[in-house]
Motif scaffolding. Structure first.
Motif, PDB file in Angstrom:
ATOM      1  N   THR A  87      58.362  48.357  39.592  1.00 49.33           N
ATOM      2  CA  THR A  87      59.334  47.713  38.705  1.00 49.33           C
ATOM      3  C   THR A  87      59.299  46.191  38.822  1.00 49.33           C
ATOM      4  O   THR A  87      59.427  45.496  37.823  1.00 49.33           O
ATOM      5  N   LYS A  88      59.088  45.664  40.008  1.00 51.09           N
ATOM      6  CA  LYS A  88      59.086  44.208  40.172  1.00 51.09           C
ATOM      7  C   LYS A  88      57.932  43.531  39.438  1.00 51.09           C
ATOM      8  O   LYS A  88      57.967  42.341  39.203  1.00 51.09           O
ATOM      9  N   TYR A  89      56.914  44.311  39.033  1.00 55.28           N
ATOM     10  CA  TYR A  89      55.768  43.739  38.319  1.00 55.28           C
ATOM     11  C   TYR A  89      55.662  44.190  36.867  1.00 55.28           C
ATOM     12  O   TYR A  89      54.892  43.610  36.106  1.00 55.28           O
ATOM     13  N   VAL A  90      56.400  45.195  36.468  1.00 57.34           N
ATOM     14  CA  VAL A  90      56.185  45.788  35.148  1.00 57.34           C
ATOM     15  C   VAL A  90      56.476  44.808  34.006  1.00 57.34           C
ATOM     16  O   VAL A  90      55.839  44.880  32.957  1.00 57.34           O
ATOM     17  N   HIS A  91      57.384  43.854  34.211  1.00 52.01           N
ATOM     18  CA  HIS A  91      57.676  42.860  33.169  1.00 52.01           C
ATOM     19  C   HIS A  91      56.829  41.598  33.333  1.00 52.01           C
ATOM     20  O   HIS A  91      56.815  40.748  32.451  1.00 52.01           O
ATOM     21  N   ARG A  92      56.170  41.461  34.474  1.00 54.19           N
ATOM     22  CA  ARG A  92      55.344  40.290  34.748  1.00 54.19           C
ATOM     23  C   ARG A  92      54.096  40.721  35.531  1.00 54.19           C
ATOM     24  O   ARG A  92      53.930  40.366  36.697  1.00 54.19           O
ATOM     25  N   PRO A  93      53.219  41.479  34.894  1.00 53.39           N
ATOM     26  CA  PRO A  93      52.071  42.015  35.621  1.00 53.39           C
ATOM     27  C   PRO A  93      51.145  40.938  36.188  1.00 53.39           C
ATOM     28  O   PRO A  93      50.469  41.177  37.185  1.00 53.39           O
ATOM     29  N   TRP A  94      51.108  39.769  35.581  1.00 51.04           N
ATOM     30  CA  TRP A  94      50.239  38.690  36.050  1.00 51.04           C
ATOM     31  C   TRP A  94      50.670  38.147  37.413  1.00 51.04           C
ATOM     32  O   TRP A  94      49.917  37.421  38.048  1.00 51.04           O
ATOM     33  N   THR A  95      51.877  38.525  37.897  1.00 49.16           N
ATOM     34  CA  THR A  95      52.319  38.084  39.222  1.00 49.16           C
ATOM     35  C   THR A  95      51.884  39.051  40.323  1.00 49.16           C
ATOM     36  O   THR A  95      52.029  38.732  41.502  1.00 49.16           O
ATOM     37  N   ALA A  96      51.371  40.201  39.953  1.00 48.65           N
ATOM     38  CA  ALA A  96      50.918  41.187  40.934  1.00 48.65           C
ATOM     39  C   ALA A  96      49.556  40.771  41.489  1.00 48.65           C
ATOM     40  O   ALA A  96      48.764  40.114  40.810  1.00 48.65           O
ATOM     41  N   SER A  97      49.292  41.180  42.699  1.00 43.39           N
ATOM     42  CA  SER A  97      47.988  40.898  43.307  1.00 43.39           C
ATOM     43  C   SER A  97      46.907  41.713  42.604  1.00 43.39           C
ATOM     44  O   SER A  97      47.190  42.714  41.929  1.00 43.39           O
ATOM     45  N   ASP A  98      45.675  41.284  42.782  1.00 46.65           N
ATOM     46  CA  ASP A  98      44.559  42.023  42.203  1.00 46.65           C
ATOM     47  C   ASP A  98      44.532  43.462  42.710  1.00 46.65           C
ATOM     48  O   ASP A  98      44.256  44.396  41.957  1.00 46.65           O
ATOM     49  N   ALA A  99      44.846  43.644  43.990  1.00 48.83           N
ATOM     50  CA  ALA A  99      44.849  44.991  44.572  1.00 48.83           C
ATOM     51  C   ALA A  99      45.937  45.858  43.944  1.00 48.83           C
ATOM     52  O   ALA A  99      45.707  47.037  43.642  1.00 48.83           O
ATOM     53  N   THR A 100      47.116  45.279  43.733  1.00 50.68           N
ATOM     54  CA  THR A 100      48.223  46.013  43.114  1.00 50.68           C
ATOM     55  C   THR A 100      47.864  46.405  41.683  1.00 50.68           C
ATOM     56  O   THR A 100      48.100  47.543  41.264  1.00 50.68           O
ATOM     57  N   LEU A 101      47.286  45.471  40.952  1.00 51.07           N
ATOM     58  CA  LEU A 101      46.874  45.762  39.578  1.00 51.07           C
ATOM     59  C   LEU A 101      45.820  46.860  39.553  1.00 51.07           C
ATOM     60  O   LEU A 101      45.910  47.804  38.759  1.00 51.07           O
ATOM     61  N   ALA A 102      44.831  46.750  40.422  1.00 50.38           N
ATOM     62  CA  ALA A 102      43.755  47.751  40.459  1.00 50.38           C
ATOM     63  C   ALA A 102      44.299  49.135  40.798  1.00 50.38           C
ATOM     64  O   ALA A 102      43.906  50.131  40.183  1.00 50.38           O
ATOM     65  N   ALA A 103      45.230  49.204  41.744  1.00 52.71           N
ATOM     66  CA  ALA A 103      45.818  50.493  42.130  1.00 52.71           C
ATOM     67  C   ALA A 103      46.574  51.136  40.975  1.00 52.71           C
ATOM     68  O   ALA A 103      46.660  52.361  40.877  1.00 52.71           O
ATOM     69  N   ALA A 104      47.120  50.296  40.082  1.00 51.09           N
ATOM     70  CA  ALA A 104      47.861  50.806  38.925  1.00 51.09           C
ATOM     71  C   ALA A 104      46.961  50.990  37.708  1.00 51.09           C
ATOM     72  O   ALA A 104      47.437  51.382  36.636  1.00 51.09           O
TER      73      ALA A 104
END
Length: 142
Positions: A87-104
């Protein structure tokens, strides 16, 4: 189509405040596309977003702050490519780490678009434009 009022307001705010789209263009597009379009309410909402209505908005509904979708449920339903993000990244995905993005399963620019503007600088430019216009026409301000 159908769009909830909160999303209409976020969209109007984004187009007018960040992209500086003329409110009249937004009004016309929404009127043509919405199944439940109401000419008076639609025009009033867009005039207010464009700071030319009788009830001008003195705030911006940021697409980032999740005030209208705190759980991320709406985004997850309508942007399924972001559904696996916390939830903390769903409205601002560009703030997530590359690893977090890749996992999702999110790859910015491929599975989900990159940001098209820097919100802070565009908001400042829009605000400066409004203030300059008002200063130039003090006799029209009440």
């Amino acid at each position: 189509g159908w769009v909830p009022q909160a999303v209409r307001m976020v969209t109007a705010s984004f187009l007018v405040e960040y992209l500086r789209v003329n409110w009249i263009d937004g009004c016309e597009h929404f009127h043509d596309e919405l199944v439940d379009a109401d000419a008076a309410i639609n025009a009033m909402m867009w005039q207010n977003a464009g700071r030319s209505g009788v009830d001008q908005w003195n705030f911006v509904m940021s697409p980032e702050n999740a005030s209208q979708d705190p759980s991320g449920r709406y985004v997850r339903e309508w942007c399924p490519e972001l559904a696996k993000l916390a939830t903390k990244y769903v409205h601002r995905p560009w703030t997530a780490s590359d690893a977090t993005l890749a996992a999702a399963g999110v790859e910015l620019g491929v599975t989900y678009p990159r940001r098209i503007v820097d919100l802070a600088s565009e908001r400042a430019a829009a605000k400066d434009s409004v203030l300059a216009m008002r200063r130039a026409h003090l006799s029209k301000n009440d």
